[in-house]
Design an enzyme around this catalytic site. Structure first.
Site, mmCIF file in Angstrom:
data_model
loop_
_atom_site.group_PDB
_atom_site.id
_atom_site.type_symbol
_atom_site.label_atom_id
_atom_site.label_comp_id
_atom_site.label_asym_id
_atom_site.label_seq_id
_atom_site.Cartn_x
_atom_site.Cartn_y
_atom_site.Cartn_z
ATOM 1 N N LYS A 1 -9.465 -0.446 -6.061
ATOM 2 C CA LYS A 1 -9.533 0.197 -4.746
ATOM 3 C C LYS A 1 -10.905 0.802 -4.505
ATOM 4 O O LYS A 1 -11.401 1.572 -5.329
ATOM 5 C CB LYS A 1 -8.453 1.292 -4.704
ATOM 6 N N HIS B 1 -4.780 -0.713 5.728
ATOM 7 C CA HIS B 1 -4.341 0.066 6.894
ATOM 8 C C HIS B 1 -5.281 -0.065 8.084
ATOM 9 O O HIS B 1 -5.893 0.913 8.507
ATOM 10 C CB HIS B 1 -4.109 1.529 6.516
ATOM 11 N N ASP C 1 1.404 2.640 3.531
ATOM 12 C CA ASP C 1 0.543 3.821 3.350
ATOM 13 C C ASP C 1 1.359 5.103 3.409
ATOM 14 O O ASP C 1 0.856 6.154 3.807
ATOM 15 C CB ASP C 1 -0.597 3.857 4.384
ATOM 16 N N ALA D 1 -4.082 14.953 5.583
ATOM 17 C CA ALA D 1 -3.824 13.680 6.254
ATOM 18 C C ALA D 1 -2.791 12.897 5.465
ATOM 19 O O ALA D 1 -2.851 12.839 4.236
ATOM 20 C CB ALA D 1 -5.116 12.873 6.346
ATOM 21 N N LEU E 1 -5.144 9.207 7.911
ATOM 22 C CA LEU E 1 -6.450 8.549 7.921
ATOM 23 C C LEU E 1 -6.297 7.094 7.520
ATOM 24 O O LEU E 1 -5.585 6.824 6.551
ATOM 25 C CB LEU E 1 -7.416 9.266 6.963
ATOM 26 N N HIS F 1 1.553 5.373 -1.691
ATOM 27 C CA HIS F 1 1.187 6.552 -2.498
ATOM 28 C C HIS F 1 2.473 7.147 -3.061
ATOM 29 O O HIS F 1 3.326 7.617 -2.308
ATOM 30 C CB HIS F 1 0.472 7.588 -1.632
ATOM 31 N N LEU F 2 2.574 7.122 -4.385
ATOM 32 C CA LEU F 2 3.789 7.652 -5.026
ATOM 33 C C LEU F 2 3.578 9.039 -5.618
ATOM 34 O O LEU F 2 4.547 9.689 -6.013
ATOM 35 C CB LEU F 2 4.261 6.697 -6.130
ATOM 36 N N ARG F 3 2.308 9.478 -5.734
ATOM 37 C CA ARG F 3 2.004 10.795 -6.342
ATOM 38 C C ARG F 3 2.492 10.845 -7.800
ATOM 39 O O ARG F 3 2.611 9.811 -8.442
ATOM 40 C CB ARG F 3 2.591 11.952 -5.523
ATOM 41 N N ASN G 1 -5.116 7.322 -6.083
ATOM 42 C CA ASN G 1 -5.827 8.564 -5.729
ATOM 43 C C ASN G 1 -5.067 9.808 -6.173
ATOM 44 O O ASN G 1 -4.764 10.703 -5.395
ATOM 45 C CB ASN G 1 -6.151 8.611 -4.228
ATOM 46 N N HIS H 1 0.867 -1.200 0.000
ATOM 47 C CA HIS H 1 0.000 0.000 0.000
ATOM 48 C C HIS H 1 0.894 1.237 0.000
ATOM 49 O O HIS H 1 1.476 1.590 1.018
ATOM 50 C CB HIS H 1 -0.901 -0.001 1.235
ATOM 51 N N HIS I 1 -10.636 0.963 1.678
ATOM 52 C CA HIS I 1 -10.457 1.943 2.757
ATOM 53 C C HIS I 1 -11.692 1.800 3.641
ATOM 54 O O HIS I 1 -12.767 2.263 3.289
ATOM 55 C CB HIS I 1 -10.331 3.365 2.199
ATOM 56 N N HIS J 1 3.039 14.639 1.778
ATOM 57 C CA HIS J 1 2.441 15.958 1.538
ATOM 58 C C HIS J 1 3.504 16.996 1.841
ATOM 59 O O HIS J 1 4.242 16.853 2.829
ATOM 60 C CB HIS J 1 1.258 16.210 2.472
HETATM 61 N N1 OTD Z 1 -4.437 8.187 4.335
HETATM 62 N N2 OTD Z 1 -3.472 10.085 3.421
HETATM 63 C C1 OTD Z 1 -3.609 9.607 2.149
HETATM 64 C C2 OTD Z 1 -4.148 8.380 1.932
HETATM 65 C C3 OTD Z 1 -4.312 7.522 3.083
HETATM 66 O O1 OTD Z 1 -6.399 6.497 3.395
HETATM 67 C C4 OTD Z 1 -5.272 6.416 2.893
HETATM 68 O O2 OTD Z 1 -4.919 5.462 2.212
HETATM 69 C C5 OTD Z 1 -3.125 10.435 1.054
HETATM 70 O O3 OTD Z 1 -2.593 11.502 1.365
HETATM 71 O O4 OTD Z 1 -3.246 10.021 -0.113
HETATM 72 C C6 OTD Z 1 -3.922 9.403 4.491
HETATM 73 O O5 OTD Z 1 -3.876 9.907 5.615
HETATM 74 ZN ZN ZN Z 2 -3.293 5.001 1.499
HETATM 75 ZN ZN ZN Z 3 -7.097 4.590 2.791
#
Ligand code: OTD
Ligand code: ZN
Ligand code: ZN
Length: 351
Positions: free
Chosen positions: A100, A175, A249, A265, A221, A16-18, A42, A14, A137, A253
């Site tokens: 997802k 998560h 996860d 978050a 989150l 996030h690479l942006r 996302n 899991h 999620h 940011h």
């Molecule tokens: N939780 N922030 C992000 C995703 C996750 O729910 C998540 O997977 C994010 O910034 O993409 C976060 O707090």
């Molecule tokens: Zn995430």
């Molecule tokens: Zn999530």
């Protein structure tokens, strides 16, 4: 005392690479540690089509350090209107590894998410037939629910009916943060339900967000929970169970967007994640079960071959920086940087 741990090269299920400059900045930290990562969709706009996922995968591959064999495993962001044919084409064409489910409004960039499970019933039916994992999620979006109860309410109101409606669908509850989720996944004996666990939810409870003031870099989150939840997560993560595996996860940011009146978050753990997890297994006297959590259980659930090569960590001060520069004076705060960890990744071979 054990001074060194070597394990098969792990995967991050899991991440996030942006995109763009942020992608190029954060990717090398994950590549250093992991052989593969399940990449979250996302983005803005979200990755909802095979073409978008293929293009995003290409941008990730372009951003890799030369010689890297790191493999990004792409996911599809489900919307109310997702076409089941797009899902099957993406999975059978080896573009989508999973899809997802973000309940609309539950987390960062989830505004295009799913408003009710029946809106995606046909998609889930197709995924069940394909053996394609659904990543969830798991938080209720009912505004009347206390923020600390959103995961437990989601289990009762949404996850349990969904699992009954699709008895062969493979599901990863992403998560997990609560004792309820840990026990629920642990009690499932079918082998089709699993959970990822982040380093922050194993290392901290919600007090960390409020120690001496408001601490935005501990805000993610689902939000950190109570000590009894953390204890339950540590128990299942270190148990050797195949149902729980590594998913950082890591969610970078830029500092200014977290240290703000309405802060984002997400915790950027990529530079220290593996060491942070290892410190938990060390404290729990479960070092011999670390490889199952980091390198075996996840890839078995996803039907992936074992990675080639190993990584080695030694017991010494971790010198990951406090923050990572983004250019233009901007930066990202690192989870547990600046010597907070006493394990360090020293070697990684691809033999
Ligand atoms: N939780 N922030 C992000 C995703 C996750 O729910 C998540 O997977 C994010 O910034 O993409 C976060 O707090
Ligand atoms: Zn995430
Ligand atoms: Zn999530």
């Amino acid at each position: 005392m054990v001074q060194s741990v070597t394990l098969r090269r792990p995967d991050d299920f899991h991440l996030h690479l942006r995109d763009d400059a942020m992608l190029r900045t954060v990717l090398p930290y994950s590549v250093r540690q992991f052989g593969r990562a399940v990449v979250m969709p996302n983005l803005k706009p979200p990755v909802t089509t095979v073409a978008a996922a293929r293009a995003y995968r290409e941008r990730i591959l372009q951003a890799l350090p030369s010689g890297s064999t790191f493999e990004p495993l792409m996911t599809c962001y489900l919307c109310d209107g997702t076409d089941p044919a797009e899902i099957s084409a993406g999975f059978e064409g080896h573009v989508f590894t999973a899809a997802k489910l973000y309940p609309a409004g539950a987390t960062t960039h989830s505004e295009y998410g799913v408003t009710a499970i029946d809106k995606i019933a046909k998609v889930l039916d197709v995924m069940q037939k394909l053996g394609m994992p659904l990543l969830i999620h798991g938080e209720s979006t009912d505004p009347g629910i206390d923020v600390f109860d959103k995961e437990a309410v989601f289990l009762d109101r949404t996850l349990k009916p969904l699992l009954e409606m699709f008895p062969a669908l493979k599901v990863v509850l992403e998560h997990i943060t609560t004792e309820q989720a840990a026990n629920f996944v642990d009690a499932d004996t079918s082998g089709r339900l699993a959970a990822t666990i982040t380093p922050q939810h194993l290392l901290f409870n919600r007090n960390a967000m409020f120690t001496g003031g408001l601490r935005p870099h501990y805000y993610c989150l689902p939000v950190l929970k109570r000590e009894q939840d953390r204890t339950a997560l540590r128990r299942v993560a270190t148990s050797g169970s195949r149902s729980f595996f590594l998913g950082t996860d890591s969610a970078p940011h830029e500092r200014g967007t977290k240290e703000a009146a309405c802060g984002c978050a997400g915790i950027f753990s990529a530079p220290t994640a593996l060491e942070a997890y290892l410190s938990v297994f060390d404290e729990e006297h479960a070092l011999e079960r670390f490889e199952a959590f980091a390198s075996e259980s996840g890839r078995l659930f996803y039907d992936l071959p074992p990675n080639e090569g190993t990584v080695t960590l030694t017991r010494e001060r971790n010198d990951a920086p406090r923050s990572v520069a983004l250019g233009d004076g901007k930066s990202i705060e690192t989870f547990m940087g600046d010597g907070e960890l006493s394990w360090r990744l020293v070697d990684h071979s691809s033999t």
